[in-house]
Design a protein around this motif. Structure first.
Motif, mmCIF file in Angstrom:
data_model
loop_
_atom_site.group_PDB
_atom_site.id
_atom_site.type_symbol
_atom_site.label_atom_id
_atom_site.label_comp_id
_atom_site.label_asym_id
_atom_site.label_seq_id
_atom_site.Cartn_x
_atom_site.Cartn_y
_atom_site.Cartn_z
ATOM 1 N N LEU A 1 6.854 -16.285 -7.414
ATOM 2 C CA LEU A 1 5.882 -15.587 -6.590
ATOM 3 C C LEU A 1 6.392 -15.436 -5.158
ATOM 4 O O LEU A 1 7.300 -16.160 -4.724
ATOM 5 N N VAL A 2 5.790 -14.491 -4.448
ATOM 6 C CA VAL A 2 6.131 -14.303 -3.046
ATOM 7 C C VAL A 2 4.864 -14.313 -2.213
ATOM 8 O O VAL A 2 3.764 -14.026 -2.701
ATOM 9 N N ALA A 3 5.034 -14.659 -0.944
ATOM 10 C CA ALA A 3 3.982 -14.437 0.049
ATOM 11 C C ALA A 3 4.262 -13.090 0.693
ATOM 12 O O ALA A 3 5.405 -12.765 1.004
ATOM 13 N N VAL A 4 3.208 -12.305 0.881
ATOM 14 C CA VAL A 4 3.379 -11.001 1.507
ATOM 15 C C VAL A 4 2.446 -10.884 2.704
ATOM 16 O O VAL A 4 1.284 -11.282 2.642
ATOM 17 N N ARG A 5 2.987 -10.388 3.795
ATOM 18 C CA ARG A 5 2.206 -10.064 4.992
ATOM 19 C C ARG A 5 2.178 -8.543 5.109
ATOM 20 O O ARG A 5 3.204 -7.923 5.403
ATOM 21 N N LYS A 6 1.007 -7.964 4.842
ATOM 22 C CA LYS A 6 0.863 -6.515 4.899
ATOM 23 C C LYS A 6 0.242 -6.137 6.235
ATOM 24 O O LYS A 6 -0.811 -6.647 6.604
ATOM 25 N N ARG A 7 0.919 -5.222 6.920
ATOM 26 C CA ARG A 7 0.441 -4.825 8.238
ATOM 27 C C ARG A 7 0.395 -3.300 8.364
ATOM 28 O O ARG A 7 1.340 -2.621 7.971
ATOM 29 N N VAL A 8 -0.705 -2.806 8.908
ATOM 30 C CA VAL A 8 -0.769 -1.426 9.382
ATOM 31 C C VAL A 8 -0.791 -1.500 10.901
ATOM 32 O O VAL A 8 -1.647 -2.163 11.489
ATOM 33 N N PHE B 1 0.154 4.164 12.797
ATOM 34 C CA PHE B 1 1.490 4.719 13.007
ATOM 35 C C PHE B 1 2.465 4.354 11.902
ATOM 36 O O PHE B 1 3.282 5.182 11.508
ATOM 37 N N ASN B 2 2.435 3.111 11.444
ATOM 38 C CA ASN B 2 3.339 2.763 10.352
ATOM 39 C C ASN B 2 2.836 1.546 9.592
ATOM 40 O O ASN B 2 1.926 0.843 10.029
ATOM 41 N N ILE B 3 3.441 1.344 8.440
ATOM 42 C CA ILE B 3 3.181 0.182 7.591
ATOM 43 C C ILE B 3 4.395 -0.727 7.677
ATOM 44 O O ILE B 3 5.534 -0.267 7.597
ATOM 45 N N ASN B 4 4.146 -2.019 7.833
ATOM 46 C CA ASN B 4 5.227 -2.996 7.812
ATOM 47 C C ASN B 4 4.799 -4.164 6.929
ATOM 48 O O ASN B 4 3.917 -4.936 7.299
ATOM 49 N N ASP B 5 5.373 -4.253 5.739
ATOM 50 C CA ASP B 5 5.049 -5.314 4.783
ATOM 51 C C ASP B 5 6.264 -6.224 4.619
ATOM 52 O O ASP B 5 7.374 -5.737 4.357
ATOM 53 N N SER B 6 6.056 -7.515 4.782
ATOM 54 C CA SER B 6 7.150 -8.485 4.673
ATOM 55 C C SER B 6 6.892 -9.440 3.517
ATOM 56 O O SER B 6 5.783 -9.954 3.360
ATOM 57 N N TYR B 7 7.937 -9.685 2.716
ATOM 58 C CA TYR B 7 7.855 -10.538 1.537
ATOM 59 C C TYR B 7 8.778 -11.741 1.722
ATOM 60 O O TYR B 7 9.932 -11.598 2.157
#
Length: 258
Positions: free
Chosen positions: A135-142, A150-156
């Protein structure tokens, strides 16, 4: 207007207005003639005028602000600099990198953050070299500027290395997730960047409130430790009408022989 041209009239009208916008004859924020005025000027139907205006709206050149009318879109693109991610900069204790940089430009940045534990998409799992079932942890950001998404930045991140860290909290990390990884013993020393240009997926259209026909840049960064372990995959979706992607490259000169 050349009525003998092969293009339909709505296309000719759109071409003429586009030419005026590109030439600067119609400046950002300028109000276009009303539909009635355009019908009279070009001797066309209401439907033809609306098709021309819709074409320009879909291209991102014009915005509709009913009942006031149509206006030339004001553009203040965000400059996206992938190479700046690992630079040390004097961020403030109150704001993270994104907020600090764009506040200094006189803009109003904010971001909406969601955190979750998920089975990673296939591309992320491959880049993080995970096994089946990991599994991963994800930080989803708009990210927003001046109220506009303006943009999406999702980090796994591999869940086993960030499970009890600040990365799991749905709030700004002032010093950045990269620094948290370093404090956990997983400092990134190199990154692989991939850049694609494509049409957006339905979820991206919804999150970014994209008008029809807007292409996006899709930037993937994979960060590696000194030992070569991938510990972070970040995906950024950059609407083409809102960004300039700027890369800086330095030429390494060969050693001169004595």
């Amino acid at each position: 207007m050349n009525r003998l041209a092969r293009d339909p009239m709505y296309q000719q009208i759109a071409d003429e207005i586009r030419r005026q916008i590109v030439a600067g004859d119609l400046e950002p924020g300028a109000k276009l003639p009303t539909e009635a005025e355009m019908r009279s000027d070009y001797d066309v139907s209401r439907e033809t005028v609306r098709k021309a205006l819709n074409l320009l709206v879909n291209e991102g050149l014009v915005v509709s602000a009913r009942p006031q009318g149509h206006f030339v879109r004001r553009r203040q693109p965000m400059i996206f600099r992938p190479q700046a991610e690992f630079r040390k900069r004097p961020y403030t204790p109150e704001m993270d990198a994104f907020a600090t940089e764009h506040s200094a430009e006189g803009r109003e940045p904010r971001q909406v953050i969601e955190v979750g534990i998920i089975e990673p998409p296939a591309g992320v799992a491959k880049r993080l070299q995970l096994k089946a079932g990991d599994l991963v942890a994800v930080r989803k950001r708009v990210r927003y500027l001046d109220g506009e998404p303006f943009n999406i930045n999702d980090s796994y991140f591999p869940l086993d290395i960030v499970r009890d860290s600040e990365i799991m909290r749905p709030e700004d990390i002032k010093r950045g997730g990269n620094e948290v990884l370093a404090e956990l013993g997983y400092r990134q020393v190199r990154a692989l960047d991939e850049l694609y240009v494509r049409m957006p997926q339905p979820e991206e259209v919804k999150r970014l409130e994209l008008p029809p026909g807007t292409p996006v840049g899709y930037h993937i960064t994979t960060g590696f430790t000194e030992e070569g372990r991938p510990v972070r995959v970040a995906t950024t979706v950059l609407p083409g009408d809102r960004h300039v992607i700027s890369y800086e490259r330095r030429l390494e000169m060969p050693n001169e022989e004595a």
